[in-house]
Design an enzyme around this catalytic site. Structure first.
Site, PDB file in Angstrom:
ATOM      1  N   LYS A  52       0.839  -1.199   0.000  1.00 54.61           N
ATOM      2  CA  LYS A  52       0.000   0.000   0.000  1.00 54.61           C
ATOM      3  C   LYS A  52       0.883   1.263   0.000  1.00 54.61           C
ATOM      4  CE  LYS A  52      -3.581   0.030   2.828  1.00 54.61           C
ATOM      5  NZ  LYS A  52      -4.898   0.186   2.184  1.00 54.61           N
ATOM      6  N   ARG A  61     -10.813   1.044  -0.465  1.00 53.65           N
ATOM      7  CA  ARG A  61      -9.550   0.689   0.188  1.00 53.65           C
ATOM      8  C   ARG A  61      -9.339   1.574   1.397  1.00 53.65           C
ATOM      9  NH1 ARG A  61      -6.217  -2.359  -2.662  1.00 53.65           N
ATOM     10  NH2 ARG A  61      -7.208  -2.990  -4.588  1.00 53.65           N
ATOM     11  N   HIS A  66     -20.317   7.613   4.162  1.00 51.77           N
ATOM     12  CA  HIS A  66     -20.608   6.218   4.491  1.00 51.77           C
ATOM     13  C   HIS A  66     -22.126   6.063   4.655  1.00 51.77           C
ATOM     14  CE1 HIS A  66     -19.806   2.224   6.022  1.00 51.77           C
ATOM     15  NE2 HIS A  66     -20.725   2.450   6.941  1.00 51.77           N
TER      16      HIS A  66
HETATM   17  C1  GRF Z   1     -21.907   5.135  -1.478  1.00 48.24           C
HETATM   18  O1  GRF Z   1     -23.021   4.491  -0.926  1.00 48.24           O
HETATM   19  C2  GRF Z   1     -20.980   5.640  -0.403  1.00 48.24           C
HETATM   20  O2  GRF Z   1     -21.649   5.987   0.777  1.00 48.24           O
HETATM   21  C3  GRF Z   1     -20.093   4.450  -0.153  1.00 48.24           C
HETATM   22  O3  GRF Z   1     -19.900   3.881  -1.419  1.00 48.24           O
HETATM   23  C4  GRF Z   1     -21.027   4.164  -2.244  1.00 48.24           C
HETATM   24  C5  GRF Z   1     -20.507   4.740  -3.532  1.00 48.24           C
HETATM   25  O4  GRF Z   1     -21.506   4.863  -4.498  1.00 48.24           O
HETATM   26  N1  GRF Z   1     -18.886   4.854   0.516  1.00 48.24           N
HETATM   27  P1  GRF Z   1     -21.231   5.643  -5.860  1.00 48.24           P
HETATM   28  O5  GRF Z   1     -20.040   4.963  -6.538  1.00 48.24           O
HETATM   29  O6  GRF Z   1     -20.933   7.073  -5.522  1.00 48.24           O
HETATM   30  O7  GRF Z   1     -22.475   5.490  -6.661  1.00 48.24           O
END
Ligand code: GRF
Length: 194
Positions: free
Chosen positions: A65, A91, A109
């Site tokens: 990484k 990641r 999130h």
């Molecule tokens: C979203 O639900 C975000 O909260 C999570 O990953 C997803 C990404 O979706 N971390 P997108 O690729 O923006 O449609």
């Protein structure tokens, strides 16, 4: 105008929501780079459509990484990036980037953290049979979805919700909350997103 990099691995619907808000003048920032670890991800196509420079890498081509993050860091410095915005980047951010961008990495999130961190937060909320869940925007630290919370929005879980139906409503919230929160963080004082 703040220069940001967006990191994503998938569809990029949040990436698109941020691009749209910037184009509408709601967020005063420039996306200097999209960093993606999946060459066939839809977000790469979206970035190309918007003429946003992309840096695509495959983790398996590097020993560690730290090795790929060193290369990413070079690209970020080259583009004078000030903030990293994670939008579905699958990641954990390592010490190299955390150290160089301390307090300047933001993530979204799909749960009300600290509940349901990690993978499949929507599925976790349904399995736990809770009555509500939501979306959290937070600063990134070395943990998995553990950094200081910046903003949250709640959503009720309906008795007949499936993972798909709940995900659709969560995405709708994300596409509003992420740009609003980024505007608050990045715009000069007093410039709102209204
Ligand atoms: C979203 O639900 C975000 O909260 C999570 O990953 C997803 C990404 O979706 N971390 P997108 O690729 O923006 O449609």
């Amino acid at each position: 105008m703040k220069k940001i990099a967006i990191f994503a691995s998938g569809s990029g619907s949040n990436f698109k929501a941020i691009v749209d808000s910037i184009n509408q003048g709601k967020i005063q920032a420039e996306i200097s780079l999209l960093v993606c670890d999946k060459s066939n991800a839809k977000v790469v196509t979206r970035a190309k459509q918007e003429n946003i420079p992309t840096f695509v890498f495959a983790a398996k081509d590097f020993k560690s990484k730290a090795d790929y993050e060193k290369l990413i860091l070079e690209k970020l410095v080259e583009q004078q990036v000030e903030f990293i915005v994670l939008a579905g980047y699958m990641r954990l951010i390592g010490g190299t980037l955390l150290h160089a961008f301390e307090g300047k990495i933001i993530n979204i999130h799909p749960s009300l953290l600290p509940h349901f961190p990690g993978l499949d937060a929507v599925g976790q909320a349904l399995a736990a049979r809770v009555k509500e869940t939501g979306v959290t925007v937070h600063f990134v630290d070395e943990g998995m979805d553990t950094g200081p919370i910046i903003a949250q929005r709640r959503i009720g879980i309906l008795p007949n919700d499936t993972k798909e139906s709940l995900e659709i409503r969560i995405h709708t919230i994300e596409h509003a909350l992420y740009p609003e929160t980024l505007a608050t963080l990045l715009n000069p004082k007093g410039v709102g997103i209204e």
